[in-house]
Design a protein around this motif. Structure first.
Motif, short mmCIF file in Angstrom:
data_model
loop_
_atom_site.label_atom_id
_atom_site.label_comp_id
_atom_site.label_asym_id
_atom_site.label_seq_id
_atom_site.Cartn_x
_atom_site.Cartn_y
_atom_site.Cartn_z
N PRO A 75 15.05 -54.27 28.77
CA PRO A 75 16.30 -53.60 28.34
C PRO A 75 16.11 -52.23 27.70
N THR A 76 14.87 -51.84 27.38
CA THR A 76 14.66 -50.58 26.67
C THR A 76 14.70 -49.40 27.64
N PRO A 77 15.69 -48.50 27.52
CA PRO A 77 15.78 -47.37 28.47
C PRO A 77 14.53 -46.50 28.55
N PRO A 78 13.86 -46.16 27.43
CA PRO A 78 12.66 -45.32 27.56
C PRO A 78 11.58 -45.97 28.44
N LEU A 79 11.42 -47.30 28.31
CA LEU A 79 10.42 -48.00 29.12
C LEU A 79 10.78 -47.93 30.61
N VAL A 80 12.04 -48.14 30.92
CA VAL A 80 12.48 -48.10 32.32
C VAL A 80 12.28 -46.71 32.90
N GLU A 108 21.76 -42.23 27.48
CA GLU A 108 20.45 -42.14 26.82
C GLU A 108 19.35 -41.84 27.84
N VAL A 109 19.42 -42.49 28.98
CA VAL A 109 18.43 -42.26 30.03
C VAL A 109 18.46 -40.80 30.49
N VAL A 110 19.65 -40.26 30.69
CA VAL A 110 19.77 -38.86 31.12
C VAL A 110 19.19 -37.93 30.07
N LEU A 111 19.48 -38.18 28.82
CA LEU A 111 18.98 -37.30 27.75
C LEU A 111 17.46 -37.40 27.63
N ASP A 160 12.60 -34.46 28.32
CA ASP A 160 11.18 -34.37 27.96
C ASP A 160 10.27 -34.63 29.14
N LEU A 161 10.78 -35.23 30.22
CA LEU A 161 9.97 -35.54 31.40
C LEU A 161 10.20 -34.54 32.52
N SER A 162 10.98 -33.49 32.21
CA SER A 162 11.30 -32.45 33.20
C SER A 162 11.97 -33.05 34.43
N LEU A 163 12.80 -34.05 34.21
CA LEU A 163 13.57 -34.66 35.28
C LEU A 163 15.04 -34.37 35.05
N ALA A 164 15.81 -34.55 36.11
CA ALA A 164 17.25 -34.36 35.97
C ALA A 164 17.95 -35.04 37.14
N PRO A 165 19.07 -35.68 36.90
CA PRO A 165 19.85 -36.25 38.00
C PRO A 165 20.64 -35.16 38.71
N SER A 166 21.36 -35.54 39.73
CA SER A 166 22.14 -34.58 40.49
C SER A 166 23.43 -34.24 39.74
N LEU A 167 24.09 -33.18 40.19
CA LEU A 167 25.36 -32.78 39.61
C LEU A 167 26.39 -33.89 39.79
N ARG A 168 26.38 -34.54 40.98
CA ARG A 168 27.33 -35.62 41.21
C ARG A 168 27.16 -36.73 40.19
N CYS A 169 25.90 -37.08 39.92
CA CYS A 169 25.62 -38.14 38.96
C CYS A 169 26.09 -37.73 37.56
N CYS A 170 25.81 -36.50 37.18
CA CYS A 170 26.23 -36.02 35.85
C CYS A 170 27.75 -36.03 35.74
N ASN A 171 28.42 -35.59 36.79
CA ASN A 171 29.89 -35.60 36.75
C ASN A 171 30.43 -37.02 36.57
N ASP A 176 23.23 -27.93 30.81
CA ASP A 176 22.94 -26.49 30.65
C ASP A 176 21.44 -26.27 30.56
N GLY A 177 20.77 -27.12 29.75
CA GLY A 177 19.32 -26.96 29.59
C GLY A 177 18.56 -27.25 30.86
N ALA A 178 19.08 -28.16 31.69
CA ALA A 178 18.39 -28.52 32.93
C ALA A 178 18.77 -27.60 34.09
N GLY A 179 19.61 -26.64 33.83
CA GLY A 179 19.99 -25.71 34.89
C GLY A 179 20.95 -26.30 35.90
N ILE A 180 21.70 -27.33 35.52
CA ILE A 180 22.67 -27.93 36.43
C ILE A 180 24.00 -27.20 36.24
N SER A 181 24.35 -26.40 37.20
CA SER A 181 25.56 -25.59 37.09
C SER A 181 26.80 -26.47 37.27
N PRO A 182 27.74 -26.35 36.38
CA PRO A 182 28.96 -27.18 36.49
C PRO A 182 29.82 -26.73 37.66
#
Length: 1414
Positions: free
Chosen positions: A552-557, A595-598, A602-613, A636-642
């Motif tokens: 259940p721990t998001p950081p572990l997943v 929490e997973v997205v945030l 630190d892992l230099s990862l990012a979901p897609s714009l659709r997922c963020c929306n 904004d920090g991940a460079g995902i343009s709205p």
């Protein structure tokens, strides 16, 4: 929204609940086809007809599906029982009639109904009787539609009776197999309805009431929003991809009342054709000769139920599976992606898995011992607690249905095929368990995990047939471990390469053997990444769901997924991240998904714009705005343009927190970044502006969107219309409705209902009903919300009769009143204090199967308390608790307040204790009610006790708390404590309102402390609190009332200096003060000053002037003022008339006063008690009996007859010595059952005393006796007169006259009462009175009492003369009272009142001798 047509065999019903749980889709024909005990046979058979024959043959061996008490023991099926099967529709009349007939036949036959076998058929001798009768009825019906209805109603009736006490009314399984606790509800998108249209052998499509409800909904939505899931063989049907969703607003709630309708046909090809024909007939009748729009599902849309029961098409199976397939395919449409239809489809699939588990267990339990023995010989029987898998040879059911399973495998695509649209095979409900370590461990003796993994991979890659059989034939099952499974799943480059779908199938197969252990998180992650790389996103989501449950721990997943991605060729934003976030969301873990997205930062990862929306939208719905802003910052920090969807969500979020400025800044940012605003964006902003009341700005943005070339849609107009109605401008909203129609937009029922509610809130019921007619003419039918709005408005206007008619009209057209509807009408009746109607409606609710809720009881309890019936309200509270409802603080608070208003403080305190005993914490309102109530009656010690208790509970006092305490201390004169509380209130951050200062100022005025009044006002000004007219009015009123007119005028100057405009009440107080001071010139001058300043004088100003002139004996001027009132556009009130009447009466012009009274009645002004008091005083002063009798009749007629007014008249007549008028008036009083009081007698005595005729008081009572007044009345007057004697209010000569008069008239008891009163008072009774009493006693043959009275005279020293004695004796002798005569004579001789030598005695002795001789 989900709508289900009621099935025959399982008694499902229409469901119109807005948030209906998706598991209701499980009420499918697969489960309806057989009675509960035969369901397992049906569920796993490929030939239903063969199974039916088998069940009939084995019927005697199966238990009968009947309640223990007998199917008929419960009586007729009522609405409440019908609705417990999951419906809100009314019980069909035909069904109710059939059930009633069955029960009557049962009573006549003397045999209980029994049900059993396929279809819950009637059994036993009763079956033949029933079948014969109903067949005769069926044959008499000429119309085929009537036959269909009768046939279906009969089936429903049998199922209802046969399932009583046996089936769970929620899942429709036998109660011992109930699966409700395993179901997790999921709401269907409210912009969609599913309609289950069933064959009459399975479920009724011929009941007219239910079909009408469905077609009404179709017409409301429009034919463009209807699709039938029917792959017609003669035509090529459309698919979900061909459906049109143009104009669908992702932020609008418009589709709740105009949803998309999908009709799911259930049955074989031939059955479905009959269903389709019936639909088409109705369609043609409504919309003309057009084909019904049909759609078909993809052949790859397989579910667990499709595998169990193959059909000619994927659409031709259980409707739950068809619904799931439809939801999956609708989710692929971009326009619908925001509505999370995949969650809803997943919920249906999960429910079907759970259903399958329940049926598996039941089938295993119902098998014969022979079958069980065969299974034990074939395979070891494991506890059946896992899902059934068609390809599992070790499952007990594998041997039962081999042919069916083979058919299911044929339909299933190969492992290597492209199956992107296939939904995952759901895992069993049993969760994994994990250890603290995230890596696999094994003992030294365990097989090498990597070696086992390599062997499994080799076997799977070489197996061309069923790999499960190959695995079972090997030693792999005994060597398999969680570590080996993890090693297999982590293989990426090792040979042989396995398709991820095959690995997933092996994973689910192996987990039942390895449970409760779980693979390592990295194993989950590697497989999930592989599945996403192969485009198997639903399967990846299901796997990640299992991973999240195990870890259940998001950081572990996330770290596991990150390691699985390392070294892969996927881009920076791999799809697996989107799937991971979506999986968290669809399982209800929205905050964890954020929490997973945030953590990705630190892992230099990012979901897609659709997922963020999508995440932003879900966070907004969950009110997790704190995380929404953080995710926006992450983007904004991940460079995902709205994009426009991002901005629209942000605008909606700002509007939700009423930060409209920030919302408008987002719009400006969109323009600066070149992001085009669309209709949705504008609608979102316009909706937010309207909700906060900024309608004018909303109009501005509407014009702006038109300038940009965008066309406002129905939501645009609906939002503004709603905003206008909320701010009280329905007329302007109506104009906008006309503009909407001119623009070619059809207002829907929501817009019309909003406008109707707006006019109702304004109190304009006539205009609201015009809108109802207009919407009906436009083809938009009112819905229940419309009717509720009408009823709410009518109840607030007090038009209860009209509201009741609307309620009946609702029922006629099929809208059943619910608890909310009844609450509205009950509340309306209680506003008018009509408790009888409120309780009548409460009983009506219960009889109709509509359960009152907590709010129902709370409004009735509050209504009873408002009219002073708190005790009855307390009884209703006990009844509410007995009904199983838990009252809250809102229920107890009015009861506490009511007891306080009635002065029952002990009961109020006890009610507070009851709350505590019920583990319910009293709220601040409860404590305030007690504190304010106790303070009003001056019980300050008790009030402070509850104040301290309130503080101990953690409640902070508010302004009402302080107001109650300050008022109480001010009223009791403890101004020091009142001032302390005022300072304490300020220190706590609360600013005292004017009404709190008013209490203190009133107390200062009462103590005549004008200095404190002045200092308090100055203190208010220093603190920046400007007194308003109300507070200044209190000051001026008190100054004027106490005669400080100069100070009052100076306060008026202060008011004007501070920029306030004095109102008519302030001037009225000043005018009244000058009138009391007899300074009429200044009073009239103030009236002129008001006219110059444009302040219209109120009626109170004119009343004060009239009173002043009357008291100055200037009646003519007072009359002139009275006449000028109507010229000023005002109407005289009761006070006006009374004041002038009082002036006339005091001036002796009683006839003018009576004329004014008649004028008052003509003008429609209702007189009050004070009017009659004034007129009674006038008649008393004038002594005009005729007018007095007229006023008396008027008082009695209008219910204002009072003893005080009569006493005033009696005193006036007596004062003028008008004894006959007094007697006549007393007779009138007694005839009207108005009992004289002690004051009445006092008025008689004092009035005669003032007239110098006090000695004649006794004649009044004598007159009453002679006028045949009742003994009760005369006794009452005598008793009152005796009380006056005891108080020394009646002269002795009057009493003596009354004693002698009573004796003469034969009222000896009243005479003796007056005698006793004189003796008790210590007064001396006159000799004449004694002799009168002696004569009366002797004549009543009360000789002993007479001798005692003679003794009393002796003791009192009263000695009558010989003449008085002889007069008495001669009277007795001549009247024939010889014995009394002799005794009295002897006693008088003994007392020496007579001398034996006197000539009187000689004559007496001679008389005695003569008598003796005779």
């Amino acid at each position: 929204m989900l709508a289900l047509i009621p099935p025959v065999s399982s008694i499902g019903a229409l469901a119109f609940h807005r948030s209906l749980p998706l598991p209701l889709l499980l009420r499918d024909p697969l489960l309806r086809r057989a009675p509960p005990l035969a369901r397992s046979l049906m569920a796993f058979s490929t030939d239903p007809a063969a199974v039916e024959e088998k069940v009939e043959a084995e019927d005697e061996a199966l238990p009968t599906a009947v309640a223990a008490a007998g199917a008929g023991d419960w009586g007729d099926v009522r609405h409440e029982e019908w609705r417990r099967w999951g419906t809100s529709s009314p019980l069909p009349a035909a069904v109710a009639s059939v059930i009633h007939e069955l029960l009557e036949m049962e009573a006549a036959a003397g045999e209980k109904m029994r049900f059993g076998g396929v279809g819950s058929k009637l059994k036993g001798n009763f079956k033949d009787v029933e079948d014969k009768k109903h067949r005769a009825v069926y044959e008499r019906l000429a119309d085929s539609d009537q036959k269909l209805q009768y046939f279906s109603a009969r089936q429903i009736g049998c199922r209802l009776l046969g399932c009583r006490g046996y089936l769970c009314q929620k899942c429709w399984l036998p109660t011992e197999d109930c699966m409700c606790t395993n179901i997790v509800p999921c709401n269907l998108w409210k912009g969609m309805k599913f309609w289950l249209y069933m064959h009459p052998k399975l479920c009724l499509f011929g009941i007219q009431e239910h079909e009408d409800i469905m077609w009404d909904a179709f017409q409301s939505s429009g034919k463009g929003k209807i699709s039938v899931l029917y792959p017609n063989k003669s035509t090529t049907p459309k698919t979900v991809k061909d459906l049109e969703f143009d104009g669908l607003s992702l932020t609008a709630d418009l589709h709740e009342d105009e949803p998309f309708n999908f009709v799911l046909l259930d049955g074989t090809w031939s059955n479905s054709a009959a269903l389709y024909r019936r639909l088409k007939e109705r369609w043609t009748a409504i919309w003309g000769d057009e084909d019904i729009p049909c759609i078909a599902l993809s052949t790859l849309s397989a579910s667990v139920m499709h595998k169990l029961r193959p059909q000619p098409a994927w659409d031709r199976t259980c409707t739950a599976a068809a619904a799931a397939g439809l939801l999956w395919e609708l989710n692929l449409r971009p326009e619908l992606s925001a509505f999370e239809l995949e969650k809803q489809a997943e919920a249906v699939e999960c429910s079907l898995d759970i259903l399958l588990d329940a049926l598996t267990v039941r089938r295993a339990c119902c098998r014969s011992s022979h079958s069980a023995a065969l299974l034990q010989q074939a395979v070891p029987i494991r506890p059946i607690r896992h899902s059934y898998s068609p390809n599992n040879p070790s499952h007990p059911l594998f041997l039962v249905v081999p042919k069916m399973l083979r058919l299911a495998r044929v339909r299933r695509p190969a492992a290597g095929a492209a199956v992107s649209s296939i939904r995952p095979i759901r895992p069993p409900p049993a969760p994994f368990t994990t250890t603290t370590s995230t890596t696999d461990t094994s003992s030294s003796t365990a097989p090498d995990p990597d070696g086992v993994a390599a062997d499994v991979a080799t076997l799977l890659s070489r197996c061309s047939g069923d790999w499960k059989l190959a695995i079972a034939a090997s030693d792999i099952p005994s060597r398999l471990s969680p570590a080996a499974l993890s090693s297999l799943l982590r293989r990426r480059t090792s040979s042989p390469r396995l398709h991820p779908k095959l690995l997933l199938d092996f994973f689910y197969w192996s987990r039942t053997r390895l449970a409760p252990s779980a693979p390592a998180p990295d194993a989950f992650a590697h497989l999930a990444v592989s599945l996403c790389a192969a485009g198997l996103y639903p399967q990846a989501s299901g796997l990640l769901d299992q991973m999240i449950c195990a870890y259940p721990t998001p950081p572990l997943v996330l770290s596991s997924v990150h390691r699985a991605l390392s070294g892969s060729d996927q881009e920076r934003r791999p799809v697996v991240l989107d799937v991971l976030v979506d999986t968290y969301k669809k399982t209800g873990r929205v905050r964890e998904s954020a929490e997973v997205v945030l953590l990705m930062k630190d892992l230099s990862l990012a979901p897609s714009l659709r997922c963020c929306n999508g995440l932003l939208k879900d966070l907004l719905r969950a009110d997790a705005l704190d995380l929404l802003w953080k995710v926006r910052g992450f983007m904004d920090g991940a460079g995902i343009s709205p994009d426009v969807y991002t901005y629209s969500t942000l605008i909606e979020a700002y509007c939700k927190v009423r930060d409209l400025e920030s919302a408008k800044e987002v719009v400006e940012e969109m323009r600066e970044t070149g992001c085009s605003l669309n209709v949705v964006t504008y609608n979102t902003l316009i909706g937010g502006l309207c909700r906060t009341g900024a309608v004018e700005e909303a109009f501005g943005y509407k014009k702006e969107m038109e300038d940009y070339g965008l066309v406002p849609d129905g939501f645009t107009y609906g939002a503004i219309i709603n905003g206008l109605c909320k701010r009280g401008s329905p007329d302007q909203a109506k104009c906008l409705l006309d503009e909407m129609s001119c623009a070619g937009l059809m207002p829907n029922v929501v817009v019309y209902s909003t406008l109707i509610d707006g006019f109702m809130r304004q109190g304009n019921a006539d205009e609201a009903f015009k809108i109802v007619k207009e919407m009906s003419a436009a083809g938009v039918q009112p819905n229940k919300i419309t009717y509720d709005n009408l009823i709410r408005g009518l109840c607030k206007l007090g038009q209860m009769g009209r509201a009741s008619r609307i309620l009946k009209q609702m029922a006629k057209i099929g809208y059943m009143a619910d608890t909310m509807t009844y609450n509205l009408i009950i509340e309306g009746h209680l506003r008018q204090h009509n408790k009888e109607e409120a309780f009548s409606l409460l009983n009506e609710m219960r009889k109709g199967g509509i359960s009152p809720n907590v709010y129902t009881y709370s409004i009735i309890i509050n209504g009873l308390c408002q009219i002073g019936e708190s005790e009855r309200a307390s009884g209703l509270l006990e009844q509410m608790i007995a009904d199983g409802l838990k009252p809250n603080a809102f229920v107890y608070a009015p009861l506490i307040s009511g007891y306080c208003r009635e002065g029952s403080f002990s009961l109020a305190c006890e009610t507070l204790k009851k709350m505590t005993r019920a583990n319910l914490t009293p709220d601040l309102y409860c404590y305030n009610s007690l504190i304010i109530g106790l303070s009003k009656v001056g019980k300050m010690d008790e009030a402070i006790e509850y104040y301290d208790q309130m503080l101990e509970k953690g409640f902070q006092p508010n302004e009402f708390t302080y107001d109650g305490l300050i008022h109480g201390y001010s009223m009791t004169g403890d101004l020091e404590k009142a001032e302390q509380l005022l300072h304490q209130m300020r220190n706590s951050g609360l600013n005292p309102k004017d009404f709190i200062y008013a209490h203190i100022l009133e107390a200062y005025f009462k103590s005549d402390n004008l200095e404190k009044v002045s200092s308090t006002l100055e203190s208010m000004l220093e603190k920046g609190l400007m007194p308003d007219n109300r507070l200044y009015g209190i000051v001026i009123h008190n100054l004027s009332s106490s005669g400080h007119m100069q100070a009052a005028v100076s306060v008026l100057s202060v008011i004007e200096k501070n920029g306030l405009i004095p109102d008519s009440l302030i001037y009225g107080s000043l005018i009244s003060g000058f009138c009391k001071a007899a300074d009429m010139e200044k009073a009239v001058g103030l009236l002129d000053e008001m006219a110059k300043k444009g302040i219209e004088p109120g009626i109170s100003c004119y009343n004060a002037l009239i009173d002043g002139f009357c008291k100055s004996d200037d009646i003519s001027h007072a009359r002139n003022i009275f006449n000028s009132i109507s010229r000023q556009g005002l109407l005289p009130n009761c006070v006006t008339y009374t004041t002038l009447m009082d002036g006339y009466c005091k001036a002796g012009d009683i006839r003018d006063a009576i004329d004014l009274y008649n004028e008052m009645l003509t003008d429609g002004v209702t007189p009050d008690a004070f009017v009659y008091s004034v007129l009674a005083a006038g008649c008393s002063n004038s002594g005009d009996l005729q007018q007095a009798l007229f006023i008396t009749e008027e008082m009695i007629f209008r219910g204002y007859a009072s003893i005080s007014s009569f006493n005033t008249l009696v005193h006036g007549f007596c004062k003028r010595g008008k004894l006959q008028e007094t007697v006549k008036f007393l007779h009138v009083m007694m005839d009207k059952d108005i009992v004289p009081s002690l004051l009445t007698v006092e008025n008689i005595v004092s009035g005669l005393g003032e007239a110098g005729k006090l000695s004649e008081a006794h004649t009044i009572f004598v007159e009453l006796q002679q006028k045949n007044a009742s003994h009760r009345d005369t006794d009452h007057l005598s008793s009152l007169f005796t009380d006056m004697i005891n108080q020394g209010l009646v002269p002795l000569d009057v009493i003596h006259n009354m004693i002698q008069s009573h004796c003469k008239q034969g009222y000896l008891d009243k005479a003796l009462m007056l005698h006793d009163a004189l003796v008790a008072k210590g007064a001396i009774v006159g000799c004449t009175s004694y002799l009168a009493l002696l004569d009366g006693l002797c004549r009543k043959s009360k000789l002993i009492e007479a001798l005692n009275l003679l003794k009393e005279m002796k003791e009192m020293g009263i000695c009558p003369s010989e003449d008085q004695c002889m007069t008495l004796l001669n009277s007795l002798h001549s009247s024939g009272f010889i014995q009394e005569y002799n005794k009295v004579f002897d006693t008088m001789l003994s007392y020496q009142w007579l001398q034996k030598e006197s000539k009187f005695c000689n004559s007496v002795c001679n008389s005695q001798e003569a008598v003796n001789a005779e």
